[in-house]
Design a protein around this motif. Sequence first.
Motif, PDB file in Angstrom:
ATOM      1  N   GLY A  44       0.769  -1.234   0.000  1.00  0.00           N
ATOM      2  CA  GLY A  44       0.000   0.000   0.000  1.00  0.00           C
ATOM      3  C   GLY A  44       0.796   1.277   0.000  1.00  0.00           C
ATOM      4  N   ARG A 395      -4.205   3.495   1.303  1.00  0.00           N
ATOM      5  CA  ARG A 395      -3.189   2.756   0.557  1.00  0.00           C
ATOM      6  C   ARG A 395      -3.094   3.240  -0.886  1.00  0.00           C
ATOM      7  N   ALA A 399      -1.694  -1.393  -4.093  1.00  0.00           N
ATOM      8  CA  ALA A 399      -1.988  -2.260  -2.946  1.00  0.00           C
ATOM      9  C   ALA A 399      -2.742  -3.508  -3.367  1.00  0.00           C
TER      10      ALA A 399
END
Length: 403
Positions: A44, A395, A399
Amino acid sequence: SPNIGSFLGGGTLRRYACGMRMGPASAEELATMRRVVAEAMEDGAFGVSYALIYPPDSFVGTDELVEVCKVVAAHGGLYITHIRSEADGLLGAIDEAVEVGRRAGLPVEIYHLKASGRPHWGLMPAAIRAIEAARAAGVDVTADMYPYAASGTGLSSILPPWADADGRLYQNLADPEMRARIRAEVLAPSGDWEPMAHNSTPDGVMPIGFLRPEHRPYIGRRLSEIAAMRGQHWVDAALDLLLAEGQRISTIYFSMDEANVRAQLALPWIKIATDAGGHDPERDAAEGPVHPRAYGTYPRVLGRYVREEGALTLEDAVRKMSGAVAARLGLRDRGLLREGCFADVVVFDPETIADRATFEAPHQLSVGVRDVWVNGARVLADGAHTGATPGRVVRGPGARPPA
């Protein structure tokens, strides 16, 4: 209470693979860095961040930056950089950042854009032209800034980066021969590093982060004053204090031009950032001063530069603090007051909002912010914290989906 997201620190990455060794990474070390970057992006991270005036980041060459950033690009991330020079090498440093973006194929963010040191203030128009030329040529490069004419970093930043090679800064300061080399380099810089004391002059260097009780009377005094109090040359005072403290000593550098700050704020590709951590005035004031940007950045823009000086419009200022930032990070459902977006909302009075923190008395909350919601939960009500903690981890675009 706030949302939290992160880049992968390029210095952390380099230190993990190479330690504090100077010189290019080996093929094996570079492979390690590529693997770690890929893992961080999948976890992330928004991209990779390098601060190229500080070791070990300063030990990294352009080709290494490009190779790391190619992995970031493959995961849709961003290269954010404290460029290699903000002084006499400013234009070349911008060129390097643009080259990394072009060769690696990813967006570039120059953080806290500035021209540091009075002899270099006149470089800012050329720096702006260089960024705008790169943008016109198809390189996605933007920048952010804080609304102050002083920066903040360590007193150790007046030293050449090689003084910290192999993590031996304090051993080198204690060694008479190495200390003499360091001292000579500080007084007559070689030109391949950023001499912070020369950019600010000793009168513009204000150490504030002393921990030892005997040094606390120096807090908030200029390095030239401290040297006079100690009966030393300013370089010797700085070297002795760094060695005695055994830490970088947080320091404010008065090195920038207010006219440049005002001009930069109006640029359409600029965003607002604090470049600071958060502080609690009741808890942290006793620890000593900090840069006022930790408390006053956004209200200062809205109060001083929007309401009082008209350097930019209210709408543009809000955009540069919210929607433009979210868009740059790839957060498509934040930063806007729009159906379907997360309810991250700040209610403020444009007629009263103002910063109160100063360099002399920084631990002061701003005024004029009434209510704040984060993820739809009210965390500030009529100027008082509610105790709510609705913040989430946000994030980056690379991610992995939650399991």
